[in-house]
Structure formats: structure tokens, C-alpha cells
Write an enzyme that holds these catalytic residues in place. Structure first.
Site, PDB file in Angstrom:
ATOM      1  CE  LYS A 465      -0.275  -0.030   5.025  1.00 51.87           C
ATOM      2  NZ  LYS A 465      -1.063   0.196   6.237  1.00 51.87           N
ATOM      3  CG  HIS A 512      -8.649  -2.420  -0.947  1.00 51.25           C
ATOM      4  ND1 HIS A 512      -9.556  -3.163  -0.241  1.00 51.25           N
ATOM      5  CD2 HIS A 512      -8.004  -3.298  -1.762  1.00 51.25           C
ATOM      6  CE1 HIS A 512      -9.467  -4.437  -0.596  1.00 51.25           C
ATOM      7  NE2 HIS A 512      -8.523  -4.548  -1.518  1.00 51.25           N
TER       8      HIS A 512
END
Length: 639
Positions: A465, A512
Site C-alpha cells: 500500500k 482499495h
RNA sequence: GCCGACAUAGCUCAGCGGUAGAGCAGCUGUUUCGUAAACAGCAGGUCCUCGGUUCAAAUCCGAGUGUCGGCUCCA
């Protein structure tokens, strides 16, 4: 441009002291912070070397002084509480701590007497003397003193020396006056060189951070080169306390907490207005950028979580309940359910990217001791979205997302900083997929020209991420947004596909993303950043109309109506108080504009706004004023 | 979850073995006021909950709950 330098924890500023920056002892340092399983993100050929690991915060002068103060603290505690067993005592951001195993808990009064004792040691101006000593001898000494934690450290050092063969079987002690401590140094010359200091607090801390080990008592302190710097630091702490969102939340009537639902906020009307304003702004951005909003159930059967992998890896944090013999959970994340919408029909390569945003209410069973105001809650809502892209679209999508982050943060005058977090030890999926995802992210970051650091092993269990950080008005660092590139959990586990040009099913990539992150947390941070004085566009009450006397109330209501017609949030203070008092109340509520209305203004149908900064703006006609403020609010400027 | 501290009126806090107080806020009355606090009166509390010690507990002890400072965990 890849940041190839080692991620240096010393550079991280955090909102609270974190004791991992620099540690006194080799093993402690190794345990606390060194990635063991490196990849090429790290280039630290010398990592693990004794020199580096033993550096006890003395890389700079202030670090050496902080660490030296920790030694003096230990000296004082040992003197006042004979039989104390010493843990470790490193320098940290803004200060130092030392962990002790004491015969009884320390009280605030104890801190005072310890401070007094420390001042004595400093007045004596003991020199810090370095002594080299063979490990075996050191062990014998420590054992003789009953210093069991030191013995443990020495044993570990010895084991490493034998295993690695790269450590000399010699270690160093630093002595000052009557006190001696296993330590690499460096230290300041003598105890008299230590600047103004203050002991701050006592807290429990597990030995070596392991909750199965004994709980030691950690004394935190701060020390500076000058009284001025110390005062400034203490002022900053006091200021932070004044800005505490838990305090301002009550004062500004935004939200409250209640023991009937620990960790979940009750939003009062004004807080809810802030909430909805932020949400509306993000929805506007999302619609403009091609998102489509979905809404999925909160109560979900466990089979979904088994499929996603949450049941095993995240189950302890989920609220579970049972009905008619079936086990359900309150959703801790929206992502698995978004796949159900994705899979509701066959997707073509022409459909992608598909961007689903969702403001779903999430529950996570955080351990009771970790709850803290709005920044650590059990129930929250994120400005969440799941984006499904083809591999060839990934880089462009991440670049677009970085742009969204920059845009949204500009509304608040916040500067985002980026960190790339890679595969953690506890992870789902094929390592090859992880490598591919990490390479793609790095490529996207590079082509977006983002400046970023790398945080090894800090990814989630299903995705590497990009985390986004900001520094607030007090210079505290907060983690905010997150962008996670998921090749594993959603695509693989839920067998997501799209049909490519050749008619073949292909695997999409899921992203996401949350830009505010949790709205709860984001609002809490905004409250602290702005000290409750929200920008005009966010303020729950944007203007208060203040009639001077009762006969002005009707006109005040008229003006308020004119402003409300422009979409402004306006209140009239029709209370019995004097004008001065009404101003004071509005001021304390941090209302951006106050409109005092008396005979003069009503006659001319004007108003001259007073800002919460105390400035008086020139009189303006009601319509013009309303239009001007409405335009300003629509611009979403950070003031 | 673990260590320590704390929990008294809506808010901020005092009282710490003899049965509850202040300021602000609220209500009522007087005042109708020109850019950060008008004046007076009134009302407001199972002193977090449960149990124990005591002639007597807000006060001492124990358990629980919550909060705070940390540890741990952390999408």
C-alpha cells in the site's frame, strides 16, 4: 525516483513518544526495529553491524544528552529504590525513557524526588567514563548485582557473537559517579553538561515489548539544550492538550462518548454537520472522477469472511454474533462485499475501471486499552472505495488517486507525504504476485513524481500500500489516507474476472482507497489541527447574527434567512445577553463570522462582519454579503 | 488485553471518615445595551456501579464499568 536510503525511524515524528528510535543495547535495537528479511528496497549492507546497532542515540549532540539523562535517571532510581532492576533507557524523540522493575509502583510524588536526586547528580558533574570489558566478565558483574535484564541482554550478545563471529566478545560500560550501565554510548562529557530536563510520566511497558514478559515501569522525560527550548516543548504539550479533540468536541458540542458504547461516538447536530459537509465534498469529487456509490449490508455471514481470509487473519477484531445457528459478523471492512456487486454480472474489459465508493458503517473490536477519542474507535465510516482495473490501467489509476489525495488535502491546506509499505510477514497469496504488485506501485509512484519513503513489511495482509501522512499545525505526524493495490484478496479469493478482447476471462486488479480514511479520525485530526476553528466551508455554524437589542431580532432573522437562502449555515443569537457577551460566545464557539445588527445597519440593510480573528470588515449589503460568503465557502479554502 | 492513575451538578473543578461546595452554563426577574463576560435571585447531584469495613463512607478496602497516560495490537 525511488528513495533508496534506509527508512530512518529517527526522522519519523509521531504524535506521541515512541520508544523504538534508538536503543541502548544491541539486542534491543535488533528486536525493535531491524527488518530481518530484506529485499532490495533496503540497501543497508552494514545493517546489523555492531557499530550501527549499538549507537545509542548519540548520533547527534542532543541525542547523546538525552541518553545521558536516562543514565542519570537510572542512577537516581537505583539510589532511591535499592534492588531496582534496570531495563533499557534510550533517547527518543524529544526526550528519553528508562524501564525499571521496581518493588512498588511509582507515583507523581516519586517523580519529584527522583528529579531532585538527578539534579544532585548533575550538580556533582560526574564524568562519563567508557570502560571496555569482556562479555563474560560483564555477565558476572551483572549477575552479581542481580541485574537479570542486563544478564539477558549480555547472553543474547554472547550468542550473537558466537553465531556471527563478527562481534568482538567485548562490550562497553559507561560509568558516571557511582553508576555504571552497559552501553555503547556516546555520552556527553559529564553530568553537568546535561541541559534543563523534566520527568513527564510513568507508564507500564512490557520487557522487550512482549506481552508475555514482565511489565516494567517506564519513566518518560524530556531534556533540552536550553531552558528556552524546554519551555517551548512544554508549551507545545500544553497547546496540544488545549487542542485535544476530546476536549474541544465537548466545548464545541460536536460529539460525545458514552459508556453504553465504548469506542463509538455519539454525533451531536454540529458534529454531524461537519461530517456531512466533508462527506458531500468527497462525494462531489468522486462523482466528478467517475465513481459510483454502492451500499452493502453491515451484518454478514461468516462464509464471506472465510472466503476473504478475514475470519482467520482478522477474526479477533471482528464482532461476531449468532442467530438460528448461523454465525455472522458486523463488517470490519467494505471490500469483500464490493466484489458481490462486481460479480453481479459479467464484466467486459471495456467496463473497467469500475470505481465503487461506499460509506459503510464498520465495526472493529479494538482492545479496550487502545480506544482513544475519535482517533481510535470501534465504529466508524470511511470514504471508502474499491476500484477494479486492468493491469494496463493500474499506473494511470494510481497517478489519478495521488491527484485526488492532493486535491482533497488542499481543501484543508494539508501537505500529503507518501510512504510505500511492502509485504508483511503474515500475508495472503503468492509471493510472486506480491512482487509484481510492489513493482507496479513503485512504477506508478515514480511516474507520478511522488516523493516517498519505503516502510518495509508495513503492508496489509492482502496488499502492499501507499500510506499518506500529514503534519498538523503542531508538527505532529498523522497517518491519513491509504491506497492498497490488491492482487490477491479480492481478485483471487473471489475469483473476479473480466472478459478481454479475445473473449478470455482475465483477472482484474483491485485498489482499495480511502482519502480521509475514517471520517471519525479525520474530524478528530481536523479539530486538533485547526484548534476547533474550522475553515469557513467546514464550520458547523458559519455565521452568527447578533442583534444589539430585542428590537433588532426580527431584522436579524431576516438577514439570517437571506444568508441561508445562499446555502450558508447561519444562526441568530436572540438571547437576553448583551452584544459583548454574544460576541464572546460566538468567539468561543469559533464561528468564522459575526454580524452585529443595530439601528444603523438595519436602516441601510447592511452588515459589517466581524471575523473570529477579531477583524472588522467594511459594511456590505445583505445580498452581496451572503453571495460573497457563499462563494468563499464553495471554494473550499483552508481558512 | 496488560501496568498505573482517575471517575463529585450540563462543563471545569474543590471537599478526602460526621452526611455536598464554587465558577461557568441553565431558569426567573431587572436591564435593551455598538464589537471578547450587565445585575440579582432560583433551581440543579443514587458523589460511576455493586459489595465490604465502620456508630457513621463521596472520603477507607475489594470487584466491575468507563476514561486518561503508556505497552501491545493495528485495516
Amino acid at each position: 525516483m525511488v528513495s533508496r536510503r534506509r527508512v530512518e525511524p529517527r526522522e519519523e515524528r509521531t504524535s506521541r513518544p515512541v520508544g523504538r528510535e534508538v536503543l541502548c543495547f544491541q539486542e534491543a535495537a535488533t528486536m525493535a526495529d531491524t527488518p530481518s528479511n530484506d529485499d532490495d528496497i533496503l540497501d543497508a549492507p552494514d545493517r546489523g553491524s555492531a557499530e550501527e546497532l549499538l549507537d545509542a542515540g548519540g548520533q547527534d549532540e542532543i541525542g547523546a544528552m538525552r541518553h545521558s539523562t536516562a543514565h542519570v535517571l537510572a542512577e537516581a532510581v537505583l539510589d532511591l529504590f535499592p534492588g531496582t532492576k534496570l531495563g533499557i533507557g534510550p533517547a527518543i524523540a524529544d526526550g528519553f525513557y528508562y524501564d525499571f522493575d521496581l518493588p512498588r509502583p511509582l507515583t507523581p510524588d516519586d517523580l519529584e524526588s527522583i528529579e531532585t536526586r538527578m539534579h544532585e547528580s548533575m550538580a556533582a558533574d560526574h564524568r562519563f567514563v567508557r570502560k571496555e570489558i569482556a562479555l563474560d566478565d560483564a555477565r558476572a558483574v551483572a549477575e552479581g548485582q542481580g541485574q537479570i535484564y542486563k544478564v539477558e541482554i549480555l547472553d543474547d550478545l554472547a550468542a550473537r557473537a558466537i553465531a556471527g563471529g563478527d562481534l568482538p566478545p567485548v562490550t562497553s560500560f559507561y560509568e558516571h559517579g557511582p553508576f555504571s550501565d552497559l552501553c555503547k554510548g556516546p555520552h556527553v562529557e559529564s553530568t553537568g553538561r546535561i541541559g534543563p530536563f523534566k520527568l513527564l510520566s510513568v507508564a507500564g511497558a512490557y520487557w522487550r515489548g512482549d506481552e508475555k514478559r514482565p511489565m516494567l515501569q517506564r519513566v518518560y522525560g524530556t531534556v533540552w539544550g536550553s531552558q528556552e527550548e524546554l519551555d517551548q516543548y512544554l508549551w507545545r504539550r500544553a497547546e496540544a492538550k488545549k487542542r485535544d479533540h476530546r476536549r474541544l468536541g465537548v466545548q464545541l458540542d460536536l460529539f460525545s462518548f458514552h459508556d453504553v458504547s465504548p469506542g463509538s461516538a455519539f454525533w451531536h447536530p454540529k458534529g454531524q454537520r461537519v461530517w456531512r459537509t466533508l462527506e458531500a465534498a468527497m462525494r462531489e469529487l468522486q462523482e466528478r472522477r467517475g465513481y459510483e456509490e454502492i451500499s452493502t449490508p453491515i451484518l454478514v455471514h461468516k462464509k464471506l469472511w472465510q472466503q476473504s481470509g478475514h475470519w482467520d487473519l482478522y477474526g479477533d477484531n471482528m464482532f461476531r454474533l449468532e442467530t438460528e445457528g448461523q454465525e455472522f459478523s458486523l463488517k470490519p471492512m467494505n471490500c469483500p462485499e464490493s466484489t458481490i456487486v462486481y460479480r453481479s454480472r459479467l464484466r467486459s474489459y471495456r467496463d473497467l475501471p469500475i470505481r465503487y465508493n461506499e460509506y459503510g458503517r464498520l465495526h472493529r473490536n479494538e482492545r479496550s486499552g487502545t480506544l482513544s477519542g475519535l482517533t481510535r474507535v470501534r465504529q466508524f465510516i470511511q470514504d471508502d472505495a474499491h476500484i477494479y482495473v486492468r493491469p494496463d490501467q493500474l499506473a494511470a489509476e494510481i497517478e489519478a488517486l495521488l491527484g485526488e489525495v492532493r486535491e482533497a488535502y488542499s481543501w484543508f491546506g494539508l501537505e500529503p507525504r507518501f510512504a510505500f509499505a511492502t509485504k508483511p510477514d503474515k500475508a495472503l497469496g503468492d509471493p510472486a504476485l506480491w512482487e509484481r504488485a510492489e513493482a507496479l506501485i513503485r512504477g506508478a509512484l515514480d511516474s507520478a513524481g511522488a516523493n516517498y519513503v519505503v516502510k518495509p513489511k508495513d503492508g496489509t495482509f492482502y496488499a502492499p500500500k501507499i500510506d499518506i501522512y500529514i503534519d498538523d499545525a503542531l508538527g505532529r505526524e498523522w497517518q491519513m489516507a491509504t491506497i492498497q493495490v490488491d492482487l490477491v484478496m479480492l481478485p483471487e479469493r473471489f475469483d473476479l474476472t473480466y472478459i478481454d478482447e479475445a473473449g478470455q476471462p482475465q483477472r482484474p486488479i483491485a485498489i482499495h482507497r480511502a482519502i480521509y480514511g475514517s471520517l471519525e479520525r479525520f474530524i478528530g485530526i481536523l479539530v486538533e489541527h485547526f484548534a476547533g476553528a474550522f475553515p469557513l466551508w467546514v464550520a458547523p455554524v458559519q455565521a452568527v447574527v447578533i442583534p444589539i437589542a430585542d428590537r433588532h431580532v426580527d431584522a436579524a432573522r431576516e438577514l439570517a434567512a437571506v444568508m441561508r437562502a445562499r446555502g450558508l449555515r447561519v444562526e441568530v443569537d436572540a438571547s437576553d445577553g448583551r452584544m459583548q457577551n454574544k460576541i464572546r460566545v460566538a468567539q468561543e464557539q469559533k464561528v468564522p463570522y459575526m454580524m452585529v445588527l443595530g439601528d444603523r445597519e438595519i436602516e441601510a440593510r447592511t452588515a459589517s462582519p466581524r471575523t473570529r480573528a477579531g477583524e472588522q470588515e467594511p459594511a456590505e449589503g445583505w445580498e452581496k454579503l451572503a453571495t460573497r460568503l457563499a462563494t468563499m465557502a464553495a471554494a473550499r479554502r483552508p481558512d
